[in-house]
Design an enzyme around this catalytic site. Sequence first.
Site, short mmCIF file in Angstrom:
data_model
loop_
_atom_site.label_atom_id
_atom_site.label_comp_id
_atom_site.label_asym_id
_atom_site.label_seq_id
_atom_site.Cartn_x
_atom_site.Cartn_y
_atom_site.Cartn_z
N TYR A 139 0.83 -1.15 0.06
CA TYR A 139 0.11 0.00 0.16
C TYR A 139 0.80 1.11 0.20
O TYR A 139 0.55 2.22 -0.77
CB TYR A 139 -0.87 0.05 1.17
CG TYR A 139 -1.94 -1.11 1.22
CD1 TYR A 139 -3.16 -0.96 0.32
CD2 TYR A 139 -1.50 -2.22 1.95
CE1 TYR A 139 -3.86 -2.20 0.37
CE2 TYR A 139 -2.68 -3.34 1.72
CZ TYR A 139 -3.85 -3.27 1.01
OH TYR A 139 -4.81 -4.26 1.13
N CYS A 180 -6.05 -5.48 -7.64
CA CYS A 180 -5.95 -5.37 -6.21
C CYS A 180 -5.43 -6.41 -5.30
O CYS A 180 -4.81 -6.11 -4.17
CB CYS A 180 -7.37 -4.72 -5.75
SG CYS A 180 -9.00 -5.70 -5.86
N HIS A 181 -5.77 -7.58 -6.05
CA HIS A 181 -5.09 -8.76 -5.34
C HIS A 181 -3.65 -8.70 -5.32
O HIS A 181 -2.80 -9.41 -4.32
CB HIS A 181 -5.51 -10.20 -6.07
CG HIS A 181 -5.11 -10.05 -7.27
ND1 HIS A 181 -5.81 -9.68 -8.47
CD2 HIS A 181 -4.10 -10.99 -7.80
CE1 HIS A 181 -5.36 -9.99 -9.60
NE2 HIS A 181 -4.22 -10.80 -9.27
N ASN A 226 -12.02 -0.92 -5.27
CA ASN A 226 -11.97 -1.21 -6.63
C ASN A 226 -13.19 -2.05 -7.26
O ASN A 226 -13.27 -3.03 -6.80
CB ASN A 226 -10.81 -2.21 -6.48
CG ASN A 226 -10.39 -2.37 -8.21
OD1 ASN A 226 -10.87 -1.99 -9.08
ND2 ASN A 226 -9.63 -3.36 -8.29
N GLU A 284 -0.85 -16.55 -10.68
CA GLU A 284 0.10 -15.67 -11.60
C GLU A 284 1.44 -16.12 -11.07
O GLU A 284 2.47 -16.01 -12.16
CB GLU A 284 -0.26 -14.15 -11.01
CG GLU A 284 -1.47 -13.67 -11.41
CD GLU A 284 -1.88 -12.40 -11.00
OE1 GLU A 284 -0.94 -11.59 -10.74
OE2 GLU A 284 -2.89 -11.62 -11.35
#
Length: 166
Positions: free
Chosen positions: A99, A130-131, A122, A157
């Site tokens: 953040y 946002c993950h 979001n 990912e």
Amino acid sequence: MPCEYKLMPSPVGELTLVARHGKLGAILWETERANRVRLGELIEANDSPVLLEAERQLKEYFAGTRSQFELELDFAGTDFQRQVWQALLTIPFGETRSYSQIARQIGNPNAVRAVGAANGRNPISIIAPCHRVVGASGALTGFAGGLEAKQYLLTLEDRGQAALAF
């Protein structure tokens, strides 16, 4: 003007894809908190070209064959929120940011909590990733889809990064 929606099954639960003004406006979770994303009236539109394309690209993402989305997005929020959400779009596939890194990126290093609040609102989860935002220690923090879904997406990912390296 009402928004169009289409339901999509996924490995992280049923997603509600929402189009507004001919662009993707939201991806909502099965466990969506009321009023996290304000949309107004929703009308089912399973044949919407925008929603069909979003579904196609999300299926490719979940199959591990897509690492970047190519969709027109319609973010509805405050100027600050849109600034944070645009910053999310710059986080590379398979990487994370804190953040505080996002706060510095948008030129407001003292707005760490506000960045967290904007991240939590979001509207276009997964595509505006946002993950990929984690706590300063690297710990997983709140996520509209739940921490289990966040972990699933990050693992997906991470595997995708390994597959793309060969």
